[in-house]
Design an enzyme around this catalytic site. Sequence first.
Site, short mmCIF file in Angstrom:
data_model
loop_
_atom_site.label_atom_id
_atom_site.label_comp_id
_atom_site.label_asym_id
_atom_site.label_seq_id
_atom_site.Cartn_x
_atom_site.Cartn_y
_atom_site.Cartn_z
N HIS A 30 -30.59 86.73 104.04
CA HIS A 30 -30.54 88.20 104.08
C HIS A 30 -30.91 88.79 102.72
CE1 HIS A 30 -28.37 87.65 107.88
NE2 HIS A 30 -27.67 86.74 107.22
N SER A 76 -52.16 93.31 83.01
CA SER A 76 -52.17 94.75 83.26
C SER A 76 -53.04 95.42 82.21
CB SER A 76 -50.74 95.31 83.20
OG SER A 76 -50.76 96.72 83.15
#
Length: 477
Positions: free
Chosen positions: A154, A284
């Site tokens: 989960h 980046s």
Amino acid sequence: MNQSHLHYDNPLIARYASDEMSRLWGPQRKFSTWRRLWVALAEAEAELGLPISQEQLAELRAHVDDIDFEAADRYERQLRHDVMAHVHTYGDVCPTARPIIHLGATSCYVTDNTDLILMRESLELVRGRLASVIDALARFAAQYRDLPCLAFTHMQPAQPTTVGKRACLWAYDFALDLTEIDHRLAELKAHGCRGTTGTQASFLALFDGDHEKVRRLDELICRKIGFDSCYTVTGQTYPRKIDAQVLAALSGIAQSAHKMATDIRLLAHRKEIEEPFEKHQIGSSAMPYKRNPMRSERICSLSRFLMNLENNAAQTLAVQWFERTLDDSANRRLVLPQGFLTADAVLILCRNVADGLVVYPQVIAKALADELPFMASENILMAAVAAGGDRQDLHERIRRHSQAAAAVVKEQGGRNDLLERLEADPAFAKVDLRTVVDPRQFVGRSAEQVDEFIADVVEPIRRHRAAEASPTAEVRV
């Protein structure tokens, strides 16, 4: 101005897929296969008694690969029919054989049999790439078979596993895909020569009503193009169910790849495992420090595209009215090549990532240590009871200490100090808490499962696929 950069270029060709797969679906291979099929048809018809000379056959064989694409384009603009354009182009260089080229056949004789040949070879290439990915992940799993790490259910911390066991989950998905690819290859057949509505009426007329010769014609052509048999019954085309099944198998690969790449992206976020990052690679344009998981992101991006092609093939199958319609043609020109090109690109990336995964054991250990005291509370309780404590009293003490430690973590941003709290509590004085919370006590049979998976699943793949496994392919752009 450079004229070569004026038009759109499919990024699957320019950026992602291998040269090998691109050539397989390129015009030269496609149309030379058409010619090989015309040769096979003429040879089979001659063997069964039609008046086709050895001179005509020799002429056809001599011009299989020297295709004048400009002439074919001129013919197609005039005739508005690609197959007839290539019949005329072939006939121009085979004047003696011109009268018997495509004798008795429909367009789908060359188009469909060619697609099946190309799919077969593409599936074999995909199978080799799959075997390579499984091998690379298994080597990684063996290396880290017993390195404990935090597991999640989960998306919440759960009972620990090992880094190697998690990699086996990825590899097993691909192994199941390999089984499906094997099945699709084993079931793939030729279309044969079936005529306008699949009844073989034109061939029955050619052979003066001799059903046995028409049946033998199919058998001969199948063997000449490398298949054992034809599909038992067809309309004008081979069943488009085959395309849907093949695209479903490729989609399965994309599903497995997307799952693995997503896990790696999440692990990179946790700074536990990273994909390979080259010395001069830029993560980046704005943030020089970043090491973005661009390979895994590309796997997810391409996989999503491939998964959607499965539905396209299913819809094409569903609208093939009666013996066939032509609304499949333009669609399949896109879906079949792009499906295989995308699967090829995805598996190349998966192999590259699996070969170069970087593991940070200290970060993994810290993340596990932050959660393990809570997970070990039942073990601590049992050890304290075995040392003579009262179970109910000990349970209440652990509950209070756990809530206090959780408050430090959640409200103050501090570290989990549950062990220190228990060590300071006299009720746990007889328990060796550090031994009780040893991570290796909580991973069950993870390491042994890695060994068993490699022995039972991976080693047979390695033995049987050694000759097929693709060498490391370049990751393009």
